[in-house]
Design a protein around this motif. Structure first.
Motif, PDB file in Angstrom:
ATOM      1  N   HIS A 131       0.721  -0.757   0.037  1.00 17.90           N
ATOM      2  CA  HIS A 131       0.130  -0.351  -0.461  1.00 17.90           C
ATOM      3  C   HIS A 131       0.526   1.471  -0.230  1.00 17.90           C
ATOM      4  O   HIS A 131       1.403   1.502   1.065  1.00 17.90           O
ATOM      5  CB  HIS A 131      -0.667  -0.182   0.858  1.00 17.90           C
ATOM      6  N   ASN A 132       0.702   2.397  -0.881  1.00 20.74           N
ATOM      7  CA  ASN A 132       2.010   2.972  -0.974  1.00 20.74           C
ATOM      8  C   ASN A 132       3.172   3.098  -0.442  1.00 20.74           C
ATOM      9  O   ASN A 132       3.248   4.063  -0.329  1.00 20.74           O
ATOM     10  CB  ASN A 132       1.198   4.079  -0.309  1.00 20.74           C
ATOM     11  N   ARG A 133       3.690   2.207  -1.771  1.00 23.47           N
ATOM     12  CA  ARG A 133       4.700   1.459  -0.754  1.00 23.47           C
ATOM     13  C   ARG A 133       5.995   1.420  -1.923  1.00 23.47           C
ATOM     14  O   ARG A 133       6.528   0.836  -2.855  1.00 23.47           O
ATOM     15  CB  ARG A 133       6.070   1.100   0.093  1.00 23.47           C
ATOM     16  N   LYS A 134       5.527   2.260  -3.833  1.00 22.73           N
ATOM     17  CA  LYS A 134       6.058   1.501  -4.742  1.00 22.73           C
ATOM     18  C   LYS A 134       7.542   1.739  -5.399  1.00 22.73           C
ATOM     19  O   LYS A 134       7.459   1.376  -5.752  1.00 22.73           O
ATOM     20  CB  LYS A 134       5.229   3.426  -6.376  1.00 22.73           C
ATOM     21  N   ASP A 135       8.316   2.432  -4.590  1.00 20.19           N
ATOM     22  CA  ASP A 135       9.592   2.561  -4.589  1.00 20.19           C
ATOM     23  C   ASP A 135      10.212   1.217  -4.160  1.00 20.19           C
ATOM     24  O   ASP A 135      10.947  -0.132  -4.721  1.00 20.19           O
ATOM     25  CB  ASP A 135      10.518   3.180  -4.533  1.00 20.19           C
ATOM     26  N   MET A 136       9.487   0.981  -3.170  1.00 23.70           N
ATOM     27  CA  MET A 136       9.411  -0.708  -2.284  1.00 23.70           C
ATOM     28  C   MET A 136       9.137  -1.277  -2.602  1.00 23.70           C
ATOM     29  O   MET A 136       9.679  -2.525  -2.485  1.00 23.70           O
ATOM     30  CB  MET A 136       9.094  -0.271  -0.673  1.00 23.70           C
ATOM     31  N   THR A 137       7.725  -1.629  -3.379  1.00 24.37           N
ATOM     32  CA  THR A 137       7.340  -3.044  -3.372  1.00 24.37           C
ATOM     33  C   THR A 137       8.490  -3.378  -4.815  1.00 24.37           C
ATOM     34  O   THR A 137       8.542  -4.308  -4.992  1.00 24.37           O
ATOM     35  CB  THR A 137       6.269  -2.373  -3.964  1.00 24.37           C
ATOM     36  N   LEU A 138       8.879  -1.731  -5.640  1.00 27.72           N
ATOM     37  CA  LEU A 138       9.012  -1.898  -7.088  1.00 27.72           C
ATOM     38  C   LEU A 138      10.665  -2.723  -6.994  1.00 27.72           C
ATOM     39  O   LEU A 138      10.914  -3.950  -7.454  1.00 27.72           O
ATOM     40  CB  LEU A 138       9.937  -1.103  -7.664  1.00 27.72           C
ATOM     41  N   ALA A 139      11.371  -2.639  -5.729  1.00 30.56           N
ATOM     42  CA  ALA A 139      12.422  -2.758  -5.210  1.00 30.56           C
ATOM     43  C   ALA A 139      12.518  -4.397  -5.208  1.00 30.56           C
ATOM     44  O   ALA A 139      13.499  -5.424  -4.844  1.00 30.56           O
ATOM     45  CB  ALA A 139      13.021  -2.287  -4.096  1.00 30.56           C
ATOM     46  N   CYS A 140      11.989  -4.488  -4.555  1.00 35.07           N
ATOM     47  CA  CYS A 140      11.275  -6.328  -3.421  1.00 35.07           C
ATOM     48  C   CYS A 140      11.025  -6.931  -4.888  1.00 35.07           C
ATOM     49  O   CYS A 140      11.100  -7.795  -4.289  1.00 35.07           O
ATOM     50  CB  CYS A 140       9.728  -5.717  -2.414  1.00 35.07           C
ATOM     51  N   LEU A 141      10.247  -6.625  -5.306  1.00 37.71           N
ATOM     52  CA  LEU A 141      10.041  -7.869  -7.006  1.00 37.71           C
ATOM     53  C   LEU A 141      11.396  -7.503  -7.651  1.00 37.71           C
ATOM     54  O   LEU A 141      10.975  -8.902  -8.291  1.00 37.71           O
ATOM     55  CB  LEU A 141       8.460  -6.933  -7.709  1.00 37.71           C
ATOM     56  N   LYS A 142      12.195  -6.900  -8.056  1.00 34.81           N
ATOM     57  CA  LYS A 142      12.627  -7.209  -8.775  1.00 34.81           C
ATOM     58  C   LYS A 142      14.165  -7.822  -7.779  1.00 34.81           C
ATOM     59  O   LYS A 142      15.122  -8.659  -9.315  1.00 34.81           O
ATOM     60  CB  LYS A 142      13.957  -5.578  -8.847  1.00 34.81           C
ATOM     61  N   SER A 143      14.167  -7.628  -6.624  1.00 36.10           N
ATOM     62  CA  SER A 143      15.504  -8.695  -5.634  1.00 36.10           C
ATOM     63  C   SER A 143      14.467 -10.492  -6.352  1.00 36.10           C
ATOM     64  O   SER A 143      15.370 -11.100  -5.671  1.00 36.10           O
ATOM     65  CB  SER A 143      15.476  -8.196  -4.450  1.00 36.10           C
ATOM     66  N   LEU A 144      13.381 -10.114  -6.541  1.00 34.85           N
ATOM     67  CA  LEU A 144      12.543 -11.542  -6.210  1.00 34.85           C
ATOM     68  C   LEU A 144      13.042 -12.489  -7.734  1.00 34.85           C
ATOM     69  O   LEU A 144      13.696 -13.570  -8.038  1.00 34.85           O
ATOM     70  CB  LEU A 144      10.994 -11.837  -5.912  1.00 34.85           C
ATOM     71  N   TYR A 145      13.445 -11.723  -8.394  1.00 34.97           N
ATOM     72  CA  TYR A 145      13.398 -12.238  -9.510  1.00 34.97           C
ATOM     73  C   TYR A 145      14.018 -11.920 -10.262  1.00 34.97           C
ATOM     74  O   TYR A 145      14.566 -12.993 -11.365  1.00 34.97           O
ATOM     75  CB  TYR A 145      12.526 -11.042 -10.860  1.00 34.97           C
ATOM     76  N   GLN A 146      15.123 -11.358  -9.547  1.00 35.94           N
ATOM     77  CA  GLN A 146      17.586 -11.958 -10.036  1.00 35.94           C
ATOM     78  C   GLN A 146      17.203 -13.229  -8.791  1.00 35.94           C
ATOM     79  O   GLN A 146      18.834 -13.078  -8.944  1.00 35.94           O
ATOM     80  CB  GLN A 146      17.451 -10.525  -9.306  1.00 35.94           C
ATOM     81  N   GLN A 147      16.634 -14.078  -7.963  1.00 35.57           N
ATOM     82  CA  GLN A 147      17.383 -14.994  -7.210  1.00 35.57           C
ATOM     83  C   GLN A 147      18.134 -16.096  -9.048  1.00 35.57           C
ATOM     84  O   GLN A 147      17.433 -16.070  -9.302  1.00 35.57           O
ATOM     85  CB  GLN A 147      16.372 -15.272  -6.793  1.00 35.57           C
ATOM     86  N   THR A 148      18.921 -16.742  -8.141  1.00 35.57           N
ATOM     87  CA  THR A 148      19.464 -17.181  -8.681  1.00 35.57           C
ATOM     88  C   THR A 148      18.756 -18.757  -9.943  1.00 35.57           C
ATOM     89  O   THR A 148      19.418 -19.119 -10.943  1.00 35.57           O
ATOM     90  CB  THR A 148      21.081 -17.559  -8.320  1.00 35.57           C
ATOM     91  N   LEU A 149      18.331 -19.244  -8.662  1.00 33.85           N
ATOM     92  CA  LEU A 149      17.445 -20.023  -8.611  1.00 33.85           C
ATOM     93  C   LEU A 149      16.538 -20.613  -9.845  1.00 33.85           C
ATOM     94  O   LEU A 149      16.032 -20.965 -11.420  1.00 33.85           O
ATOM     95  CB  LEU A 149      16.719 -21.386  -7.919  1.00 33.85           C
TER      96      LEU A 149
END
Length: 293
Positions: A14-32
Motif C-alpha cells: 500500500h503506497n510504497r511503490k519504490d519499496m515494492t518495486l525493489a522487492c519484486l526486482k530482487s525476487l526475480y533476480q534470484q539465482t535459482l
C-alpha cells in the motif's frame, strides 16, 4: 542442487511503490529463478494504492498476479488475500514476504538448502529467512526462541546458522512454507488486521507437530520498524499509549484476545492484562526518571 520447484510468493502493499518495486526486482533476480531451477509465481495484494504502484508493477513485472484490495486491509488481511489467491494454483512452496525487504540473489538457495537439511529429519518443516539491517548489518527480523516466564514473555532472536537453527516463532518478512504444511495448518486467521498473524501461524505450526528453522545465512536487508510514536514509546502519556495500543496497526482488543488464547491457552487472560500493566509500569518509570533528572 536442481530443485525445479514452483514457489508462489505472497505479498501485500500500500503506497510504497519504490519499496515494492525493489522487492519484486530482487525476487526475480534470484539465482535459482534466473537458472530456471525455480518457477516463481508472485501474488500481490495491492490495498488500493494511490501512488501508481499497480501501474508500475504491471509495466515492469507483467507476470505478477495483482489482487485488488479494498483499501482497509492492512498487512495481515492483505496477506490473507494474497495467500488465498496463491492457494488456488499449483505450488510446492509458498514464500511469504514483506515488500520492504531487498533480497540477496541467494535467498531462495539458502531457504531451500535449510529446508532440505531439516526435512531429512522432520516431515513438516517451514523455514524463516534471517534479515539484517541494511546499515548496521545486525539481525532485524527472522526466527525467535520463545520462553514464557511468569512475569515476562521472552522472545530472543535466533541468528542464522548452517545448515539451520531451530526456532519457535517466525516473522513473515521472509518465510518459506511447504504446500503440504500449509494444507495441514490452513489459512491466515482473518481475525487479525495487521500484527500477530505471523506469530499465530508459527504457533499453529508447532501445535500441528511441525517445526520451524532459520535460513543458513542472512537472505536480505530490512530495518526494524520505528517504535517512536507508537504504544511502545514510553515518552508518550499513558492514556495516549493505551489508545495507540488499540489501533488496527497495533493490538486491537478482539485480535489480541484471540492471539492470547492461541499462544497461552488457559492463562490467556493473565497475559492479555499483563500488557496493560507493562505499559503503565514503563510510563511510571520514565516519569520518575524525568523527575529525578
Amino acid at each position: 542442487m536442481n530443485y525445479k520447484k514452483i514457489v508462489s510468493v505472497c505479498c501485500t502493499c500500500h503506497n510504497r511503490k519504490d519499496m515494492t518495486l525493489a522487492c519484486l526486482k530482487s525476487l526475480y533476480q534470484q539465482t535459482l529463478v534466473q537458472k530456471g531451477d525455480v518457477i516463481l509465481k508472485v501474488f500481490l495484494c495491492d490495498d488500493a494504492s494511490t501512488d501508481g504502484t499497480v501501474e508500475e508493477v504491471r509495466k515492469n513485472f507483467p507476470e505478477v498476479a495483482i489482487v485488488n484490495g479494498s483499501g482497509d486491509l492492512f498487512w495481515a488481511k492483505g496477506m490473507e488475500v494474497a495467500f488465498s489467491e496463491a492457494r488456488k494454483s499449483t505450488s510446492d512452496f509458498y514464500l511469504m514476504v514483506n515488500d520492504d525487504v531487498v533480497f540477496d540473489n541467494s535467498m531462495l538457495s539458502s531457504l531451500l538448502n535449510a529446508y532440505t537439511a531439516a526435512n531429512s529429519i522432520y516431515s513438516d518443516v517451514a523455514v524463516v529467512g534471517s534479515i539484517k539491517d541494511a546499515i548496521t548489518g545486525e539481525w532485524s527480523y527472522g526466527g525467535k526462541d520463545w520462553n514464557k516466564k511468569w512475569f515476562k514473555d521472552v522472545k530472543k532472536a535466533v541468528l542464522p546458522s548452517a545448515p539451520y537453527a531451530e526456532c519457535q516463532l517466525a516473522n513473515w518478512n521472509c518465510f518459506l512454507l511447504p504446500e503440504t504444511l500449509a494444507e495441514k495448518v490452513g489459512n491466515i486467521e482473518n481475525v487479525y488486521d495487521h500484527a500477530m498473524a505471523d506469530y499465530d501461524y508459527s504457533i499453529r505450526i508447532l501445535k500441528s507437530g511441525g517445526h520451524i528453522v532459520t535460513s543458513d545465512q542472512y537472505v536480505g536487508a530490512c530495518s526494524r520498524n520505528e517504535t517512536k510514536g507508537t504504544w511502545q514509546d514510553v515518552s508518550i502519556p499513558l492514556n495516549q499509549r493505551y489508545k495507540l495500543l488499540h489501533k488496527k496497526t497495533a493490538r486491537p482488543v478482539k485480535s489480541y484476545i484471540h492471539y492470547c488464547k492461541v499462544a497461552y491457552d488457559n492463562s490467556w487472560f493473565y497475559w492479555f492484562i499483563l500488557q496493560y500493566v507493562w505499559i503503565a509500569k514503563t510510563s511510571i518509570v520514565y516519569k520518575l526518571r524525568g523527575y529525578r533528572a
